[in-house]
Design a protein around this motif. Structure first.
Motif, PDB file in Angstrom:
ATOM      1  N   ILE A 199       0.838  -1.202   0.000  1.00  0.00           N
ATOM      2  CA  ILE A 199       0.000   0.000   0.000  1.00  0.00           C
ATOM      3  C   ILE A 199       0.871   1.249   0.000  1.00  0.00           C
ATOM      4  O   ILE A 199       0.614   2.208  -0.735  1.00  0.00           O
ATOM      5  N   VAL A 200       1.930   1.247   0.825  1.00  0.00           N
ATOM      6  CA  VAL A 200       2.843   2.391   0.870  1.00  0.00           C
ATOM      7  C   VAL A 200       3.467   2.628  -0.498  1.00  0.00           C
ATOM      8  O   VAL A 200       3.546   3.767  -0.983  1.00  0.00           O
ATOM      9  N   GLN A 201       3.912   1.557  -1.141  1.00  0.00           N
ATOM     10  CA  GLN A 201       4.528   1.695  -2.462  1.00  0.00           C
ATOM     11  C   GLN A 201       3.530   2.231  -3.488  1.00  0.00           C
ATOM     12  O   GLN A 201       3.886   3.051  -4.345  1.00  0.00           O
ATOM     13  N   GLU A 202       2.290   1.782  -3.396  1.00  0.00           N
ATOM     14  CA  GLU A 202       1.258   2.261  -4.323  1.00  0.00           C
ATOM     15  C   GLU A 202       1.004   3.758  -4.120  1.00  0.00           C
ATOM     16  O   GLU A 202       0.880   4.520  -5.086  1.00  0.00           O
ATOM     17  N   ILE A 203       0.934   4.184  -2.851  1.00  0.00           N
ATOM     18  CA  ILE A 203       0.704   5.603  -2.570  1.00  0.00           C
ATOM     19  C   ILE A 203       1.889   6.437  -3.042  1.00  0.00           C
ATOM     20  O   ILE A 203       1.716   7.516  -3.627  1.00  0.00           O
ATOM     21  N   GLU A 204       3.105   5.957  -2.797  1.00  0.00           N
ATOM     22  CA  GLU A 204       4.293   6.692  -3.247  1.00  0.00           C
ATOM     23  C   GLU A 204       4.332   6.791  -4.769  1.00  0.00           C
ATOM     24  O   GLU A 204       4.777   7.805  -5.324  1.00  0.00           O
ATOM     25  N   LYS A 205       3.856   5.764  -5.451  1.00  0.00           N
ATOM     26  CA  LYS A 205       3.771   5.814  -6.910  1.00  0.00           C
ATOM     27  C   LYS A 205       2.784   6.893  -7.350  1.00  0.00           C
ATOM     28  O   LYS A 205       3.050   7.656  -8.294  1.00  0.00           O
ATOM     29  N   GLN A 206       1.653   6.985  -6.645  1.00  0.00           N
ATOM     30  CA  GLN A 206       0.669   8.026  -6.957  1.00  0.00           C
ATOM     31  C   GLN A 206       1.259   9.415  -6.735  1.00  0.00           C
ATOM     32  O   GLN A 206       1.025  10.329  -7.532  1.00  0.00           O
ATOM     33  N   ILE A 207       2.023   9.572  -5.657  1.00  0.00           N
ATOM     34  CA  ILE A 207       2.655  10.864  -5.372  1.00  0.00           C
ATOM     35  C   ILE A 207       3.598  11.254  -6.505  1.00  0.00           C
ATOM     36  O   ILE A 207       3.591  12.397  -6.986  1.00  0.00           O
ATOM     37  N   ALA A 208       4.422  10.300  -6.955  1.00  0.00           N
ATOM     38  CA  ALA A 208       5.369  10.585  -8.037  1.00  0.00           C
ATOM     39  C   ALA A 208       4.640  10.966  -9.323  1.00  0.00           C
ATOM     40  O   ALA A 208       5.047  11.891 -10.037  1.00  0.00           O
ATOM     41  N   GLU A 209       3.547  10.271  -9.627  1.00  0.00           N
ATOM     42  CA  GLU A 209       2.777  10.585 -10.834  1.00  0.00           C
ATOM     43  C   GLU A 209       2.171  11.977 -10.748  1.00  0.00           C
ATOM     44  O   GLU A 209       2.163  12.728 -11.730  1.00  0.00           O
ATOM     45  N   LEU A 210       1.653  12.330  -9.566  1.00  0.00           N
ATOM     46  CA  LEU A 210       1.068  13.658  -9.387  1.00  0.00           C
ATOM     47  C   LEU A 210       2.119  14.750  -9.530  1.00  0.00           C
ATOM     48  O   LEU A 210       1.869  15.802 -10.127  1.00  0.00           O
ATOM     49  N   GLU A 211       3.306  14.512  -8.978  1.00  0.00           N
ATOM     50  CA  GLU A 211       4.374  15.508  -9.063  1.00  0.00           C
ATOM     51  C   GLU A 211       4.805  15.732 -10.511  1.00  0.00           C
ATOM     52  O   GLU A 211       5.137  16.856 -10.897  1.00  0.00           O
ATOM     53  N   ARG A 212       4.776  14.675 -11.308  1.00  0.00           N
ATOM     54  CA  ARG A 212       5.152  14.817 -12.721  1.00  0.00           C
ATOM     55  C   ARG A 212       4.037  15.448 -13.549  1.00  0.00           C
ATOM     56  O   ARG A 212       4.301  16.181 -14.504  1.00  0.00           O
ATOM     57  N   ALA A 213       2.800  15.174 -13.168  1.00  0.00           N
ATOM     58  CA  ALA A 213       1.675  15.531 -14.037  1.00  0.00           C
ATOM     59  C   ALA A 213       1.167  16.947 -13.845  1.00  0.00           C
ATOM     60  O   ALA A 213       0.687  17.571 -14.790  1.00  0.00           O
ATOM     61  N   SER A 214       1.235  17.466 -12.618  1.00  0.00           N
ATOM     62  CA  SER A 214       0.555  18.737 -12.379  1.00  0.00           C
ATOM     63  C   SER A 214       1.199  19.494 -11.234  1.00  0.00           C
ATOM     64  O   SER A 214       1.737  18.896 -10.295  1.00  0.00           O
ATOM     65  N   ASP A 215       1.122  20.824 -11.326  1.00  0.00           N
ATOM     66  CA  ASP A 215       1.591  21.690 -10.241  1.00  0.00           C
ATOM     67  C   ASP A 215       0.440  22.548  -9.723  1.00  0.00           C
ATOM     68  O   ASP A 215       0.643  23.613  -9.167  1.00  0.00           O
ATOM     69  N   SER A 216      -0.782  22.071  -9.918  1.00  0.00           N
ATOM     70  CA  SER A 216      -1.947  22.839  -9.499  1.00  0.00           C
ATOM     71  C   SER A 216      -2.103  22.798  -7.980  1.00  0.00           C
ATOM     72  O   SER A 216      -1.519  21.955  -7.292  1.00  0.00           O
ATOM     73  N   GLU A 217      -2.915  23.694  -7.483  1.00  0.00           N
ATOM     74  CA  GLU A 217      -3.173  23.740  -6.042  1.00  0.00           C
ATOM     75  C   GLU A 217      -3.820  22.446  -5.564  1.00  0.00           C
ATOM     76  O   GLU A 217      -3.471  21.910  -4.509  1.00  0.00           O
ATOM     77  N   ALA A 218      -4.763  21.932  -6.345  1.00  0.00           N
ATOM     78  CA  ALA A 218      -5.434  20.686  -5.966  1.00  0.00           C
ATOM     79  C   ALA A 218      -4.446  19.527  -5.913  1.00  0.00           C
ATOM     80  O   ALA A 218      -4.509  18.683  -5.011  1.00  0.00           O
ATOM     81  N   ALA A 219      -3.519  19.477  -6.881  1.00  0.00           N
ATOM     82  CA  ALA A 219      -2.523  18.404  -6.893  1.00  0.00           C
ATOM     83  C   ALA A 219      -1.612  18.499  -5.680  1.00  0.00           C
ATOM     84  O   ALA A 219      -1.286  17.484  -5.053  1.00  0.00           O
ATOM     85  N   ARG A 220      -1.194  19.715  -5.333  1.00  0.00           N
ATOM     86  CA  ARG A 220      -0.325  19.874  -4.160  1.00  0.00           C
ATOM     87  C   ARG A 220      -1.034  19.440  -2.882  1.00  0.00           C
ATOM     88  O   ARG A 220      -0.433  18.810  -2.005  1.00  0.00           O
ATOM     89  N   GLU A 221      -2.317  19.769  -2.775  1.00  0.00           N
ATOM     90  CA  GLU A 221      -3.076  19.366  -1.590  1.00  0.00           C
ATOM     91  C   GLU A 221      -3.208  17.848  -1.517  1.00  0.00           C
ATOM     92  O   GLU A 221      -3.087  17.253  -0.445  1.00  0.00           O
ATOM     93  N   GLU A 222      -3.448  17.219  -2.667  1.00  0.00           N
ATOM     94  CA  GLU A 222      -3.577  15.762  -2.685  1.00  0.00           C
ATOM     95  C   GLU A 222      -2.242  15.098  -2.360  1.00  0.00           C
ATOM     96  O   GLU A 222      -2.196  14.092  -1.639  1.00  0.00           O
ATOM     97  N   ILE A 223      -1.138  15.647  -2.864  1.00  0.00           N
ATOM     98  CA  ILE A 223       0.188  15.107  -2.557  1.00  0.00           C
ATOM     99  C   ILE A 223       0.452  15.184  -1.057  1.00  0.00           C
ATOM    100  O   ILE A 223       0.953  14.230  -0.446  1.00  0.00           O
ATOM    101  N   GLU A 224       0.112  16.311  -0.450  1.00  0.00           N
ATOM    102  CA  GLU A 224       0.319  16.474   0.990  1.00  0.00           C
ATOM    103  C   GLU A 224      -0.512  15.463   1.773  1.00  0.00           C
ATOM    104  O   GLU A 224      -0.038  14.867   2.753  1.00  0.00           O
ATOM    105  N   ARG A 225      -1.751  15.253   1.338  1.00  0.00           N
ATOM    106  CA  ARG A 225      -2.617  14.291   2.025  1.00  0.00           C
ATOM    107  C   ARG A 225      -2.052  12.877   1.908  1.00  0.00           C
ATOM    108  O   ARG A 225      -2.025  12.116   2.887  1.00  0.00           O
ATOM    109  N   LEU A 226      -1.574  12.521   0.714  1.00  0.00           N
ATOM    110  CA  LEU A 226      -1.010  11.188   0.511  1.00  0.00           C
ATOM    111  C   LEU A 226       0.266  10.995   1.320  1.00  0.00           C
ATOM    112  O   LEU A 226       0.521   9.908   1.848  1.00  0.00           O
ATOM    113  N   ARG A 227       1.067  12.041   1.433  1.00  0.00           N
ATOM    114  CA  ARG A 227       2.290  11.937   2.238  1.00  0.00           C
ATOM    115  C   ARG A 227       1.963  11.695   3.706  1.00  0.00           C
ATOM    116  O   ARG A 227       2.666  10.952   4.397  1.00  0.00           O
ATOM    117  N   HIS A 228       0.898  12.332   4.193  1.00  0.00           N
ATOM    118  CA  HIS A 228       0.469  12.076   5.572  1.00  0.00           C
ATOM    119  C   HIS A 228       0.066  10.611   5.738  1.00  0.00           C
ATOM    120  O   HIS A 228       0.345   9.991   6.772  1.00  0.00           O
TER     121      HIS A 228
END
Length: 219
Positions: free
Chosen positions: A10-39
């Motif tokens: 599960i951790v690896q899957e979430i980290e994969k999602q974080i990496a994809e979000l960081e590559r795909a978008s720099d929007s405010e919504a993406a940053r908020e989702e990245i922060e939530r996933l990191r938590h």
């Protein structure tokens, strides 16, 4: 007991999602989702090192463990439930005032052979992670009023961290759209069934969660 290998996956899957979000978008919504996933990753690693795990903490009735389960990235989303439970789904779009909001889906469908209107939040990177804009709430009310016109029951599926808090959403009347729904939905003279199958964050959930029957998954 929790499965450490399963938690690591599960951790690896979430980290994969974080990496994809960081590559795909720099929007405010993406940053908020990245922060939530990191938590989530931090909390899961803490559980793994402490030997408790989500399953064990659920057994101990730990509130935070229940939050993690509700936010689990592998939970089914609204369109998954629609595909499994409904037939003849025809999605409708737009609020007839500004735009369509992909974070909230809805349309005509058949449930157990009976025509109905189904509406729900849809999570995902291309759908603002289930955080609805005011046009989404106005679309939901438009579809509910359309269902009432044809005397069709309404089923709403709730799974959202909350209404989108961006500047544009506030400028377009986010608070007004939520409040207007809360006033108008109870006036509809058709049955409304609400099912909360994931997160139910604040006014973002309440704006489509007014119903005659409200159901909620335990976790």
């Amino acid at each position: 007991m929790a499965n450490p290998d399963g938690q690591q996956a599960i951790v690896q899957e979430i980290e994969k999602q974080i990496a994809e979000l960081e590559r795909a978008s720099d929007s405010e919504a993406a940053r908020e989702e990245i922060e939530r996933l990191r938590h989530q990753v931090t909390a899961l690693r803490r559980q793994m090192s402490g030997g408790g795990g989500v399953d064990g903490r659920l057994a101990a009735n730990d509130p935070w463990a229940r939050v993690l389960v509700a936010r689990h990235p592998r939970r089914p989303h609204t369109l998954d439930y629609i595909q499994s439970l409904f037939t003849d789904f025809t999605e409708l779009h737009g609020d007839r005032r500004f735009a369509d909001d992909p974070a909230l889906v809805g349309g005509f469908a058949r449930f157990d052979g009976r025509a109905a209107m189904v509406i729900g939040h849809q999570k995902g990177r291309e759908r603002n992670f289930g955080m609805t804009n005011p046009e989404g709430y106005r679309k939901a009310l438009r579809l509910m009023q359309l269902a009432a016109k044809f005397r069709l029951p309404i089923i709403t599926l709730v799974d959202t961290p909350g209404a989108y808090p961006g500047t544009g959403a506030e400028e377009r009347g986010q608070a007004e759209a939520i409040a207007y729904n809360l006033r108008e939905i109870p006036k509809l003279a058709v049955p409304i069934i609400v099912a909360i199958h994931g997160e139910g964050g604040s006014g973002g959930a309440l704006a489509v969660a007014v119903g005659d029957r409200v159901l909620m998954l335990e976790n």
